[in-house]
Write a protein that holds these residues in place. Sequence first.
Motif, PDB file in Angstrom:
ATOM      1  N   ALA A  55      -7.045 -12.612 -50.795  1.00 15.76           N
ATOM      2  CA  ALA A  55      -7.049 -14.027 -50.446  1.00 15.76           C
ATOM      3  C   ALA A  55      -6.513 -14.257 -48.955  1.00 15.76           C
ATOM      4  O   ALA A  55      -5.984 -13.246 -48.294  1.00 15.76           O
ATOM      5  CB  ALA A  55      -5.682 -14.543 -51.457  1.00 15.76           C
ATOM      6  N   TYR A 340     -17.344 -24.699 -55.180  1.00 14.80           N
ATOM      7  CA  TYR A 340     -16.531 -24.703 -56.445  1.00 14.80           C
ATOM      8  C   TYR A 340     -17.450 -25.713 -57.404  1.00 14.80           C
ATOM      9  O   TYR A 340     -17.300 -25.456 -58.704  1.00 14.80           O
ATOM     10  CB  TYR A 340     -15.388 -25.609 -56.021  1.00 14.80           C
ATOM     11  CG  TYR A 340     -14.252 -25.039 -57.034  1.00 14.80           C
ATOM     12  CD1 TYR A 340     -13.609 -24.101 -56.896  1.00 14.80           C
ATOM     13  CD2 TYR A 340     -13.720 -26.074 -58.020  1.00 14.80           C
ATOM     14  CE1 TYR A 340     -12.325 -23.541 -58.060  1.00 14.80           C
ATOM     15  CE2 TYR A 340     -12.868 -25.699 -58.857  1.00 14.80           C
ATOM     16  CZ  TYR A 340     -12.227 -24.478 -58.910  1.00 14.80           C
ATOM     17  OH  TYR A 340     -11.205 -24.130 -59.720  1.00 14.80           O
ATOM     18  N   VAL A 408     -11.838 -31.277 -60.097  1.00  6.30           N
ATOM     19  CA  VAL A 408     -11.500 -30.598 -58.884  1.00  6.30           C
ATOM     20  C   VAL A 408     -12.522 -30.676 -57.774  1.00  6.30           C
ATOM     21  O   VAL A 408     -12.343 -30.904 -56.430  1.00  6.30           O
ATOM     22  CB  VAL A 408     -10.974 -29.236 -58.892  1.00  6.30           C
ATOM     23  CG1 VAL A 408     -10.570 -28.564 -57.813  1.00  6.30           C
ATOM     24  CG2 VAL A 408      -9.782 -29.171 -60.190  1.00  6.30           C
ATOM     25  N   THR A 479      -9.864 -23.494 -64.455  1.00  9.20           N
ATOM     26  CA  THR A 479     -10.535 -24.104 -63.123  1.00  9.20           C
ATOM     27  C   THR A 479     -10.112 -25.312 -62.942  1.00  9.20           C
ATOM     28  O   THR A 479      -9.862 -25.759 -61.666  1.00  9.20           O
ATOM     29  CB  THR A 479     -11.952 -23.721 -62.861  1.00  9.20           C
ATOM     30  OG1 THR A 479     -12.622 -24.443 -63.775  1.00  9.20           O
ATOM     31  CG2 THR A 479     -12.227 -22.241 -62.845  1.00  9.20           C
ATOM     32  N   TYR A 482      -5.822 -24.625 -62.642  1.00  6.51           N
ATOM     33  CA  TYR A 482      -5.215 -23.976 -61.749  1.00  6.51           C
ATOM     34  C   TYR A 482      -6.182 -23.428 -60.994  1.00  6.51           C
ATOM     35  O   TYR A 482      -6.649 -22.367 -60.958  1.00  6.51           O
ATOM     36  CB  TYR A 482      -4.351 -22.783 -62.614  1.00  6.51           C
ATOM     37  CG  TYR A 482      -3.545 -21.835 -61.451  1.00  6.51           C
ATOM     38  CD1 TYR A 482      -2.444 -22.630 -60.637  1.00  6.51           C
ATOM     39  CD2 TYR A 482      -3.655 -20.609 -61.475  1.00  6.51           C
ATOM     40  CE1 TYR A 482      -1.932 -22.042 -59.764  1.00  6.51           C
ATOM     41  CE2 TYR A 482      -3.173 -19.688 -60.714  1.00  6.51           C
ATOM     42  CZ  TYR A 482      -1.998 -20.286 -59.939  1.00  6.51           C
ATOM     43  OH  TYR A 482      -1.183 -19.673 -58.982  1.00  6.51           O
ATOM     44  N   PRO A 483      -6.701 -24.482 -60.073  1.00  7.55           N
ATOM     45  CA  PRO A 483      -7.900 -23.943 -59.203  1.00  7.55           C
ATOM     46  C   PRO A 483      -7.274 -23.079 -57.972  1.00  7.55           C
ATOM     47  O   PRO A 483      -8.350 -22.598 -57.363  1.00  7.55           O
ATOM     48  CB  PRO A 483      -8.402 -25.258 -58.561  1.00  7.55           C
ATOM     49  CG  PRO A 483      -7.252 -26.107 -58.641  1.00  7.55           C
ATOM     50  CD  PRO A 483      -6.395 -25.732 -59.690  1.00  7.55           C
ATOM     51  N   LYS A 484      -5.981 -22.940 -57.696  1.00  4.04           N
ATOM     52  CA  LYS A 484      -5.530 -22.373 -56.772  1.00  4.04           C
ATOM     53  C   LYS A 484      -6.281 -20.908 -56.310  1.00  4.04           C
ATOM     54  O   LYS A 484      -6.470 -20.492 -55.073  1.00  4.04           O
ATOM     55  CB  LYS A 484      -4.167 -22.219 -56.466  1.00  4.04           C
ATOM     56  CG  LYS A 484      -3.372 -21.484 -55.363  1.00  4.04           C
ATOM     57  CD  LYS A 484      -1.954 -21.505 -55.346  1.00  4.04           C
ATOM     58  CE  LYS A 484      -1.207 -21.088 -54.018  1.00  4.04           C
ATOM     59  NZ  LYS A 484      -1.662 -19.650 -53.717  1.00  4.04           N
ATOM     60  N   PRO A 485      -6.194 -19.879 -57.244  1.00  5.55           N
ATOM     61  CA  PRO A 485      -6.701 -18.505 -56.932  1.00  5.55           C
ATOM     62  C   PRO A 485      -8.078 -18.419 -56.363  1.00  5.55           C
ATOM     63  O   PRO A 485      -8.461 -17.819 -55.337  1.00  5.55           O
ATOM     64  CB  PRO A 485      -6.685 -17.707 -58.257  1.00  5.55           C
ATOM     65  CG  PRO A 485      -5.631 -18.481 -59.093  1.00  5.55           C
ATOM     66  CD  PRO A 485      -5.688 -19.937 -58.614  1.00  5.55           C
ATOM     67  N   MET A 487      -9.778 -21.075 -54.912  1.00  4.67           N
ATOM     68  CA  MET A 487      -9.720 -21.623 -53.689  1.00  4.67           C
ATOM     69  C   MET A 487      -9.169 -20.820 -52.437  1.00  4.67           C
ATOM     70  O   MET A 487      -9.746 -20.931 -51.384  1.00  4.67           O
ATOM     71  CB  MET A 487      -8.753 -23.040 -53.641  1.00  4.67           C
ATOM     72  CG  MET A 487      -9.286 -24.094 -54.587  1.00  4.67           C
ATOM     73  SD  MET A 487     -10.740 -24.746 -53.904  1.00  4.67           S
ATOM     74  CE  MET A 487     -11.107 -26.258 -55.222  1.00  4.67           C
ATOM     75  N   ASP A 488      -8.295 -19.996 -52.873  1.00 12.33           N
ATOM     76  CA  ASP A 488      -7.527 -19.079 -51.603  1.00 12.33           C
ATOM     77  C   ASP A 488      -8.549 -18.059 -51.406  1.00 12.33           C
ATOM     78  O   ASP A 488      -8.374 -17.707 -50.098  1.00 12.33           O
ATOM     79  CB  ASP A 488      -6.103 -18.816 -52.207  1.00 12.33           C
ATOM     80  CG  ASP A 488      -4.884 -19.570 -52.280  1.00 12.33           C
ATOM     81  OD1 ASP A 488      -5.325 -20.697 -51.803  1.00 12.33           O
ATOM     82  OD2 ASP A 488      -4.335 -19.303 -53.089  1.00 12.33           O
ATOM     83  N   ARG A 491     -11.781 -20.436 -49.490  1.00  8.64           N
ATOM     84  CA  ARG A 491     -11.470 -21.117 -48.055  1.00  8.64           C
ATOM     85  C   ARG A 491     -11.517 -20.495 -46.717  1.00  8.64           C
ATOM     86  O   ARG A 491     -12.292 -20.896 -45.878  1.00  8.64           O
ATOM     87  CB  ARG A 491     -10.157 -21.901 -48.072  1.00  8.64           C
ATOM     88  CG  ARG A 491      -9.910 -22.779 -47.019  1.00  8.64           C
ATOM     89  CD  ARG A 491      -8.560 -23.738 -47.456  1.00  8.64           C
ATOM     90  NE  ARG A 491      -8.248 -24.854 -46.377  1.00  8.64           N
ATOM     91  CZ  ARG A 491      -7.657 -24.469 -45.369  1.00  8.64           C
ATOM     92  NH1 ARG A 491      -7.138 -23.301 -45.135  1.00  8.64           N
ATOM     93  NH2 ARG A 491      -7.290 -25.427 -44.318  1.00  8.64           N
TER      94      ARG A 491
END
Length: 502
Positions: A55, A340, A408, A479, A482-485, A487-488, A491
């Motif tokens: 990430a 996404y 999201v 997704t 908890y979309p963070k993983p 997205m990291d 991005r």
Amino acid sequence: MNQHLITLMIALPVVGAVFQAVHLERRAMTIRGIALLSSIASSVIALVLALNVPAFTAEVTQLETLPWVGSFAISYVVGIDGLGVPFLLLVAVTFPTLLGYEWNQKFGGRGMNALFLLLQSAFLGVICSQDLFLQFFFLSLTILPFFFLMGVWGGEGREQSSFRAVIAASIGHGLIFGALVLIYYAADPHTFDLRALEGGKLGEASFRFLGAPVSVSAAAFLLITVGLSLRGAVWPLHGWFVKAINESTPTASVALAVVSLPVSMFLMIRWGYALLPETMALAAPTVVLVGAANLLIGMICAAGQKSLKGLMAYLCIASSGFAMMGVGSLDALGVVGAVYQLFVTSIAMAGFGLFVGVYAQRTGSDAFRRDDGTAVVSSLSYSAPAMAVVVSFFLASILGFPGLGGFVSASLLVIGSYAVHPGWILVVGLALLVGAHGFLSMYRVVFLGAPGKKGTAFEDLNWTERACLLPLVGILLFTGIYPKPLMDVIRPTVLTLLSMVK
């Protein structure tokens, strides 16, 4: 990690396909099991690779390099970065699901399994290739499997639809190959290596056409975008796609709609931003305009459909248009939202496509409304409650309901696009309202009814169908919550690509 994992991931489905082609004195279940296991094994490796992409970095990991055609600087170079991760996961989820869904296929089951495995291998190769020629090689491998999947197992108009699909893909590939030749000869030294070509190194290159100088970047961008628009069913080059979806089996239509189209958009992002950034910056408003047209026209056409396959086809066109608006925004939120969107909407569309197959198998047709406006079946929530619940998740994600992945992606796309093109938000809002009307009208016709009304006799989802559909629901929930993983991972690569444009 083992530096040959990507090659193993790409090769395993091919090995499984070979087992399908070779006549073995074994039970049919064993042959089907080999196909499914080889697909799952490849998908497990894809998951391991995706989890090991660091990430907050745009670095290409797990690089494997091997000279292929050394005299022309063509190499076997594969690797994975943040932009490729969601598409890698999409392929890893989709093809084992399709093979599991077709487990009881009696007519030509081995041939169908082999074709799906070849498609899985080819798409994995497209996503991981770091050499333009190798990427084009894998992309070209996807044409014939689709031709046979449509032409052998499709509906009454399968010959015409498969022929049109191959012609459209072949024309698109011809244009793309012409662009790659221009890029190769404009590079100094000549090369197809993506890493050596990225960053606007073709900006000053030109060639003479009919005595006038022409920018290599502009010409290559035009050829690539038109070629990928043919592959990606971008309006007005979408006619073959609608016909192909209507005449294909449910699994073939899912492979075409939820893998082939997003991968075409993936290549548009990768090649447009990395190889041709100056032209991408100039063409961005046009990309947004074409995307908005696809979104609006796709939703309007979807709302007027009487068949589930037609609804699916136009929703895929609208989804691609929505993603194109994010791609053309030249904004980090917009591009991340587009990537996404391509992932989560494809997962939802895969589930909806398999539902179409279940529905058509039970009723003998994919039509949900007759020409006179009456329902083919109704009130299925009474006789098939599990199906009603599962399908509602897919529709809700496609329409961007909170708690699911579609919310999201739609939020990021709207926020990112508004920062650059605020006027287009009105188009997005109108399109989503029209699409919601079409989708919810279909759901009302098929699943809902008056209180106490007995539903049409209809078998609910069996265990095989639940095993294929429920994991897709789980992915949409994860997704969305908890979309963070993901997205990291996406991005940093997007920011690197945007820095090349700006």
